[in-house]
Design an enzyme around this catalytic site. Structure first.
Site, short mmCIF file in Angstrom:
data_model
loop_
_atom_site.label_atom_id
_atom_site.label_comp_id
_atom_site.label_asym_id
_atom_site.label_seq_id
_atom_site.Cartn_x
_atom_site.Cartn_y
_atom_site.Cartn_z
N LEU A 131 0.85 -1.17 0.00
CA LEU A 131 0.00 0.00 0.00
C LEU A 131 0.90 1.23 0.00
CD1 LEU A 131 -2.74 -0.84 2.70
CD2 LEU A 131 -2.95 -0.99 0.21
N ASP A 132 0.45 2.30 -0.67
CA ASP A 132 1.18 3.56 -0.62
C ASP A 132 1.35 4.00 0.83
OD1 ASP A 132 1.19 3.65 -3.37
OD2 ASP A 132 -0.38 5.18 -3.53
N ARG A 133 2.41 4.74 1.09
CA ARG A 133 2.68 5.22 2.44
C ARG A 133 1.50 6.02 2.99
NH1 ARG A 133 4.84 9.78 4.96
NH2 ARG A 133 4.93 10.87 2.97
N THR A 135 -1.69 5.74 2.17
CA THR A 135 -2.94 4.98 2.16
C THR A 135 -3.01 4.09 3.40
OG1 THR A 135 -2.94 4.94 -0.25
CG2 THR A 135 -4.35 3.35 0.86
#
Length: 286
Positions: A131-133, A135
């Site tokens: 997951l994106d940082r 998100t």
């Protein structure tokens, strides 16, 4: 891939350095400075077989050595990582905003992987996906090396149904639901991913759930920043996004404006047990 010859320490595995060939001490000192030289002299650098490198060691080009890296200064991310599920094979957590999945760039110790390895005492812990940082939400890790490939393959082949929730403005002129399909490219060194002409490689179904701007996003692919790019392309950037449509400089340690994007649910058939898996976040999208 064979295991690294040095164990995980403080939740972090050793760095691998591929050599250009020749005297190892001289090469490491030239490339990385006096700290690397000191590590060799202290017996803290080993080859692929675990043999200690010393000042006389010479290795051919393409050989690898391993050592523990110097950690960058990091601002602690002041949020816990709730565990949603744990067994002998997997650990599923509810990742908070602002915490990277795994070490990259300036984020090393303050990542979900490193923190969980230390907190749970699982040195072989590894993310099955990312997951994106910025998100938050459901993130699955494998707990044992033996099952890592099976779970990573399920995600890589798109066999996991992922559901996200997001907050954004409402525009009556944007007809929903709709499927956004285009080509997204993320180049090294550039903060933003961009949409380019060409064969589509990214697809997201966008649905408006409520009049106050709650959206359900169902991606069929997993390109970097895909959901953020797709929402911005509709003129509906996700609330709190510092990259799309415009780059905003956010100081390190500023945790006051989270991205309103949540990985709310993942569903898949377990590749090891054959059972149906369904994990949901306990978080809300404010």
């Amino acid at each position: 891939m064979r295991p690294a010859p040095l164990p995980v320490r403080d939740g972090l595995g050793p760095a691998r350095v591929r050599l250009r060939g020749g005297a190892v001490l001289a090469e490491l000192a030239a490339r990385f400075g006096e700290r690397a030289r000191a590590r060799v002299l202290a017996g803290e650098v080993v080859d692929a077989n675990g043999a200690v490198i010393d000042e006389k060691t010479v290795l051919p080009a393409g050989s690898s050595v391993y050592l523990y890296r110097d950690l960058p200064d990091e601002v602690p991310v002041p949020f816990d990582i709730p565990v949603l599920y744990r067994d002998d094979d997997i650990v599923v957590v509810d990742k908070p905003h602002f915490l990277a999945t795994m070490p990259r760039g300036s984020h090393v110790a303050q990542t979900a992987l490193v923190r969980l390895r230390k907190e749970l005492g699982l040195p072989e812990l590894s993310p099955a996906h990312r997951l994106d940082r910025l998100t938050a939400g459901v993130l699955l890790f494998t707990a044992r090396r033996e099952v890592r490939g099976a779970y990573q393959t399920v995600f890589a082949r798109g066999l996991v149904r992922k559901t996200y929730l997001a907050r954004a403005a409402v525009d009556a002129d944007v007809r929903l639901p709709r499927v956004v399909r285009n080509r997204i490219v993320k180049r090294r060194g550039q903060l933003q991913a961009v949409i380019e002409p060409g064969v589509p490689n990214a697809e997201t179904r966008v649905e408006l759930l409520s009049a106050d701007g709650l959206y359900r996003l169902t991606p069929r692919t997993g390109r970097t920043h895909q959901l953020r790019v797709h929402m911005a392309s509709l003129g509906l950037p996700i609330v709190g996004d510092p990259l799309y449509p415009n780059v905003i400089d956010v100081p390190a340690g500023d945790f006051g404006t989270p991205l309103r994007l949540l990985a709310q649910r993942i569903e898949f058939v377990d590749p090891v047990t054959g059972s149906r898996r369904d994990f949901a976040s306990g978080r809300d999208v404010p």
